[in-house]
Design a protein around this motif. Structure first.
Motif, PDB file in Angstrom:
ATOM      1  N   HIS A 180      29.479  15.070 -37.148  1.00 44.61           N
ATOM      2  CA  HIS A 180      28.885  14.085 -36.238  1.00 44.61           C
ATOM      3  C   HIS A 180      29.920  13.377 -35.382  1.00 44.61           C
ATOM      4  N   GLY A 201      20.012  -1.774 -29.541  1.00 44.27           N
ATOM      5  CA  GLY A 201      19.550  -1.692 -28.154  1.00 44.27           C
ATOM      6  C   GLY A 201      18.339  -0.784 -28.075  1.00 44.27           C
ATOM      7  N   TRP A 205       9.336  -2.323 -33.718  1.00 42.69           N
ATOM      8  CA  TRP A 205      10.486  -2.627 -32.872  1.00 42.69           C
ATOM      9  C   TRP A 205      11.711  -1.830 -33.324  1.00 42.69           C
ATOM     10  N   PHE A 206      11.999  -1.887 -34.628  1.00 42.67           N
ATOM     11  CA  PHE A 206      13.219  -1.269 -35.137  1.00 42.67           C
ATOM     12  C   PHE A 206      13.268   0.233 -34.853  1.00 42.67           C
ATOM     13  N   GLY A 245      12.079   1.788 -32.592  1.00 44.00           N
ATOM     14  CA  GLY A 245      12.222   2.071 -31.164  1.00 44.00           C
ATOM     15  C   GLY A 245      13.639   1.815 -30.665  1.00 44.00           C
ATOM     16  N   THR A 246      14.486   1.236 -31.521  1.00 39.84           N
ATOM     17  CA  THR A 246      15.862   0.983 -31.085  1.00 39.84           C
ATOM     18  C   THR A 246      16.689   2.266 -31.190  1.00 39.84           C
ATOM     19  N   GLU A 247      17.915   2.196 -30.690  1.00 41.03           N
ATOM     20  CA  GLU A 247      18.807   3.364 -30.755  1.00 41.03           C
ATOM     21  C   GLU A 247      19.023   3.789 -32.204  1.00 41.03           C
ATOM     22  N   LEU A 248      19.267   2.789 -33.055  1.00 37.29           N
ATOM     23  CA  LEU A 248      19.506   3.082 -34.467  1.00 37.29           C
ATOM     24  C   LEU A 248      18.242   3.636 -35.120  1.00 37.29           C
ATOM     25  N   ALA A 263      15.721   5.135 -33.708  1.00 35.39           N
ATOM     26  CA  ALA A 263      15.429   6.476 -33.200  1.00 35.39           C
ATOM     27  C   ALA A 263      16.334   7.500 -33.867  1.00 35.39           C
ATOM     28  N   SER A 264      17.590   7.113 -34.112  1.00 35.77           N
ATOM     29  CA  SER A 264      18.512   8.068 -34.759  1.00 35.77           C
ATOM     30  C   SER A 264      18.088   8.313 -36.204  1.00 35.77           C
ATOM     31  N   ARG A 283      14.912   8.315 -37.197  1.00 34.23           N
ATOM     32  CA  ARG A 283      13.786   9.248 -37.116  1.00 34.23           C
ATOM     33  C   ARG A 283      14.291  10.661 -36.861  1.00 34.23           C
ATOM     34  N   ALA A 284      15.311  10.784 -36.016  1.00 30.31           N
ATOM     35  CA  ALA A 284      15.865  12.108 -35.720  1.00 30.31           C
ATOM     36  C   ALA A 284      16.471  12.723 -36.974  1.00 30.31           C
ATOM     37  N   GLY A 295      25.701  13.711 -32.734  1.00 31.22           N
ATOM     38  CA  GLY A 295      26.652  12.679 -33.131  1.00 31.22           C
ATOM     39  C   GLY A 295      26.097  11.626 -34.071  1.00 31.22           C
ATOM     40  N   ILE A 296      24.993  11.927 -34.738  1.00 30.32           N
ATOM     41  CA  ILE A 296      24.394  10.947 -35.646  1.00 30.32           C
ATOM     42  C   ILE A 296      24.902  11.174 -37.064  1.00 30.32           C
TER      43      ILE A 296
END
Ligand SMILES: Nc1ncnc2c1ncn2[C@@H]1O[C@H](COP(=O)(O)OP(=O)(O)O)[C@@H](O)[C@H]1O
Ligand SMILES: [Mg+2]
Lengths: 264, 320
Positions: A76, A116, B161-162, B164-167, B169-170, B172-173, B185-186
């Motif tokens: 990663h 964000g 909310w959480f 939906g954030t970058e973190l 979403a990562s 969920r991915a 890169g996660i």
């Protein structure tokens, strides 16, 4: 841009299944090089790419990307430098997530992910524009789940994701092999378009000798964990499939038993 | 029948409390794609920590917050066992659950039960409040259905909310496709641990609410929690899967699934007048039925197909 120094990769060491997949590979790519990689089944092509990407760690040797020694870095962390498209269309995208969510994940490759927004309005606009390059109409389906797309559409999307953030290195592992010929040709065309537009340093494995000759400025052939043929420039441009097959049987000491595999 | 109807508000309230636990299970089972068996232990941990702290004189909100944090710690243990020591997730969860049995007893001072009498402490929810509010002895906003309902909505909003954030979403991915996640890169190991922590934090919070609601924490209170959680997830999906596409609504469906599950169990028990010792068996049968529905449904409609999921995946590989 990429320096691979004498790397060795052994699977299942010290067991009856021990397999030396890479047996001292040296490879140096200059910035903007587009190298096609061919070789028989089990020659070590995928292993080479996986070692560069950090999926496997090497037993010996070093890997340097744009001056950074990444030999010990986990997958990663190397992703910051590398864009990848896999042979399996299922592998490069998250099926249960939307097209735009997949793109937003890729746009943050190598960046810190905190609290964000996962995707912004401005990003959406830019993705819509970039999806148009693929010419698949995906720009009108941005909130569709990726699982609904065909294999070819998914590969094209993965390609866009890999290059959304300019990578120092683009690794393509037979990324058109699972597609039907027409789709494969189209994805390959898109690949060429994106690579030349961004002047990307690229390693592309293919099982198709014609493609290996037609694309890129350099061609390497692997056999039993080694690079056995390395041609570039004019010499590569003037290669014929027959010559390449001749080289193949000379180096491997065997006739190509299944030329369908190589020509498709 | 009347006894069942009389017990309905209580059953719904209890279902809602279990629903918070089930939302925790949803995070691991659906988003991270792991079956985390820590839950049976961490549910009790939450109840025990909360009850012991309240009895020791701490504020009820603080007690619940600590229960949440300790719950996260149990998820951390399972996560590290899995990612750092390479123990398969199911086994890692079982090990944590096993160890928590002793830890939970220790929290309750080596007693199997920690009473939490509603007369002596200021609790946020209690079975007692159901009648108290109706009788007018307490203000309307202390009605348990309302309190737990607000908790549920609050939790769903924060999670919405959480994720939906970058973190988020990562995370969920990571569950959706860990190969892809790493290629982007996660750090999938960190995310797995984080997901287990959030999940078990919610599970412990749910345990803390149940301890207050039933006026005690008990060493057995989490037994079978994972089954109830899975049942809620599956019932929610079977009933609302077509209707609710939005992530927040999916979480709501899990909560409703827990309520339905709990009410159905209560109905079966009171209507058939069965010995309540059969409750676990009935639970297992009901959950097995709901787990089988998606499989049987596709089997009937496709006329064959043993492994539906695998079949679907294959269709997607070759494309145009
Ligand atoms: N994960 C693995 N474990 C064990 N052996 C492997 C693994 N990956 C590849 N190999 C072996 O290493 C050799 C090279 O494989 P690979 O790099 O996939 O070849 P190809 O050139 O066809 O892509 C093969 O013999 C293969 O069986
Ligand atoms: Mg390969």
């Amino acid at each position: 841009m990429l320096k691979v120094n004498n790397i060795v990769k052994v699977f299942n060491p010290h067991t009856v299944n021990e397999k030396i997949a890479l047996n001292g590979v040296d490879l140096e790519l200059k910035s903007g090089d587009f190298v096609t990689v061919i070789g028989g089944n089990g020659a070590g092509k995928s292993t080479l790419l996986n070692c560069v990407a950090g999926v496997h760690h090497v037993e010996q040797g070093s890997i340097v990307i744009d001056g950074t020694d990444v030999t010990k870095l986990p997958e990663h962390k190397r992703a910051k430098f590398i864009g990848r498209v896999f042979q399996d269309p299922m592998m490069g995208t998250a099926a249960t997530m939307q097209i735009e969510e997949n793109l937003a994940l890729a746009a943050r490759r190598g960046k810190m992910r905190l609290l964000g927004p996962g995707i912004t309005k401005k990003e959406r606009e830019s993705y819509r524009e970039q999806l148009k390059i693929l010419d698949l109409g995906l720009e009108n389906r941005m909130t569709a789940k990726v699982g609904l797309l065909s294999g070819g559409q998914r590969q094209a999307l993965t390609l866009l994701m890999a290059t959304l953030q300019q990578p120092k290195l683009l690794l393509l592992d037979e990324h058109t092999a699972a597609l039907d010929p027409k789709t494969a040709a189209k994805v390959l065309e898109t690949t060429e378009k994106i690579v030349s537009k961004n002047n990307l340093t690229t390693l592309m494995i293919t099982h198709n000798m014609r493609d290996a000759i037609a694309y890129g400025n350099r061609l390497i052939m692997m056999h039993e964990g080694r690079i056995v043929v390395d041609v570039r420039g004019e010499e590569k441009k003037n290669l014929t499939v027959e010559q390449l097959m001749g080289l193949f049987s000379k180096t491997s000491g065997t006739e190509i038993a299944n030329d369908k595999l190589l020509l498709s | 029948m009347t006894s069942f109807l009389n017990a309905l508000p209580s059953a719904v309230a209890q279902g809602l409390i279990w629903g918070i636990m089930a939302i925790g299970v949803y995070i691991t089972y659906r988003l991270l794609d792991v079956s985390d068996l820590t839950v049976d232990g961490s549910f009790c941990t939450g109840g025990a920590v909360c009850a012991v702290m309240i009895v020791a004189g701490y504020n009820v909100w603080l007690s619940m917050a600590v229960a949440f944090v300790v719950g996260m710690a149990t998820g951390l243990v399972t996560g590290l066992l899995n990612t750092k020591l390479g123990i398969p997730p199911i086994l890692a969860g079982i090990l944590t659950q096993l160890g928590l049995w002793s830890v939970n007893l220790a929290i309750m001072d080596m007693k199997a039960n920690q009473p939490l009498n509603v007369n002596n402490y200021k609790l946020i929810v209690s079975l007692r409040y159901l009648q108290d509010v109706v009788k007018g002895d307490r203000p309307f906003y202390m009605y348990p259905l309302l309190t737990v309902g607000l908790f549920t909505v609050g939790i769903i909003l924060v999670l919405y909310w959480f994720f939906g954030t970058e973190l988020g979403a990562s995370l969920r991915a990571t569950g959706a496709n860990s190969n892809m996640a790493r290629a982007q890169g996660i750090n999938t190991n960190v995310n797995k641990v984080l997901g287990l922590m959030i999940s078990n934090g919610l599970v412990a919070l749910s345990g803390a609410l149940l301890a207050q609601y039933q006026s005690f924490a008990d060493i057995n209170m989490g037994r079978g929690a994972i089954v109830i959680g899975l049942a809620a997830v599956i019932i929610g999906e079977v009933l609302f899967g077509k209707l609710f596409r939005n992530f927040g609504l999916k979480l709501l469906a899990v909560s409703i699934g827990a309520v339905i599950y709990y009410v159905v169990i209560q109905a079966v028990i009171s209507m058939l007048d069965i010995n309540s010792n059969y409750m676990k068996l009935i639970s297992a049968v009901i959950v097995a039925i709901f787990l089988a529905v998606p499989h049987l449904r596709s089997k009937i409609f496709s006329g064959k197909g043993v492994n539906v999921k695998a079949g679907k995946e294959k269709n997607n590989v070759k494309g145009q």
